[in-house]
Design an enzyme around this catalytic site. Structure first.
Site, PDB file in Angstrom:
ATOM      1  N   LYS A 221       0.946  -1.133   0.034  1.00 15.03           N
ATOM      2  CA  LYS A 221       0.027  -0.020   0.017  1.00 15.03           C
ATOM      3  C   LYS A 221       0.988   1.280   0.126  1.00 15.03           C
ATOM      4  O   LYS A 221       0.716   2.222  -0.722  1.00 15.03           O
ATOM      5  CB  LYS A 221      -0.829  -0.121   1.286  1.00 15.03           C
ATOM      6  CG  LYS A 221      -2.136   1.020   1.137  1.00 15.03           C
ATOM      7  CD  LYS A 221      -2.637   1.469   2.651  1.00 15.03           C
ATOM      8  CE  LYS A 221      -1.877   2.343   3.270  1.00 15.03           C
ATOM      9  NZ  LYS A 221      -2.196   2.544   4.706  1.00 15.03           N
TER      10      LYS A 221
ATOM     11  N   ASP B  22      -6.512   1.464   1.164  1.00 15.25           N
ATOM     12  CA  ASP B  22      -6.643   1.591   2.427  1.00 15.25           C
ATOM     13  C   ASP B  22      -7.809   1.376   3.252  1.00 15.25           C
ATOM     14  O   ASP B  22      -8.773   0.538   2.630  1.00 15.25           O
ATOM     15  CB  ASP B  22      -6.102   3.347   2.947  1.00 15.25           C
ATOM     16  CG  ASP B  22      -7.243   3.919   2.270  1.00 15.25           C
ATOM     17  OD1 ASP B  22      -8.310   3.500   1.803  1.00 15.25           O
ATOM     18  OD2 ASP B  22      -7.190   5.270   3.003  1.00 15.25           O
TER      19      ASP B  22
END
Length: 258
Positions: free
Chosen positions: A148, A166
């Site tokens: 991420k 997220d």
């Protein structure tokens, strides 16, 4: 010795038949509906920006590492002073773990994060001449950097059309049925597959901001949502229905005019 029962022809044929998955098996939306969703996001926020404050690719990388299990607002408060004195890997290394810790003490897990910031600064100097690499495979090898974080840096610092999933995007993907998945990786893969190329550059920011300010975790504000009529989430709280007919794909000339 008993002979095994022969499978009925329909059952045997079904098993032998290769499995195919339609667009709707992955998403509740048709390709035209997905295109319209992101077209509206692009009109609402033509130039979306991430909310983590940074000076360059290195400070962005540090800010994203620090943002794990912390809010962007909290990270910004801590990093303003930190980045004023350490905006390169060398300066961060010279600052040292203890002093870095003093700057970020208000952020959750600050001790471990201070170690990671120093370790990744060392790795950048040692392996990349002090520069942040623009490849995911190289970024994820740095201390404290996961997929991420790498995707955020690639998107914001290098302009690559990545999808950083997220908590907001994970919720949106599943709540709306846009790209259902049990893991962030599954949601990422689903979104990358269905979002039109012309919208991928900013798609991750549009979804984050939509989840943060409109499609909130506890109570989505459907009354101010720009895609309320398209939304097929069971939790939708307003009475705007989803379209009964499939939207027509935009013509090339319409796309070029956007």
């Amino acid at each position: 010795m008993k002979k095994p029962k022969a499978k009925s022809e329909p059952a045997a044929a079904a098993k032998a038949r290769p499995r195919t998955r339609s667009f709707r098996a992955r998403s509740r939306y048709t390709p035209a509906e997905v295109r319209e969703i992101f077209r509206r996001f692009s009109v609402q926020r033509p130039e979306p920006k991430g909310e983590l404050e940074h000076i360059n690719a290195f400070t962005l990388l540090v800010a994203v590492v620090l943002s794990a299990q912390a809010t962007d607002v909290g990270v910004n408060k801590a990093t303003r002073a930190l980045f004023a004195v350490a905006d390169t890997p060398q300066r961060m290394l010279e600052l040292g773990e203890e002093r870095v810790g003093d700057y970020i003490r208000t952020i959750g897990l600050w001790r471990n994060k201070a170690k990671n910031v120093i370790a990744l600064s060392e790795a950048l100097i040692r392996d990349f001449g002090g520069e942040v690499p623009g490849e995911r495979d190289l970024l994820v090898k740095l201390p404290g950097v996961g997929r991420k974080t790498a995707n955020v840096v690639l998107n914001m610092a290098f302009g690559q059309p990545t999808m950083a999933v997220d908590t907001h995007i994970f919720r949106i993907g599943n709540r709306l049925g846009l790209a259902p998945g049990k893991t962030p990786e599954k949601v990422e893969a689903g979104l990358v597959k269905i979002i039109p190329d012309e919208y991928m550059r900013h798609a991750h920011h549009w979804l984050i901001l939509h989840g943060r300010y409109v499609c909130k975790a506890r109570k989505p504000e459907c009354e101010v949502c720009v895609i309320a009529d398209l939304c097929k989430a069971p939790e939708k709280t307003n009475s705007v229905p989803a379209p009964l007919v499939e939207l027509k794909p935009l013509e090339p000339a319409e796309l070029a005019a956007q």
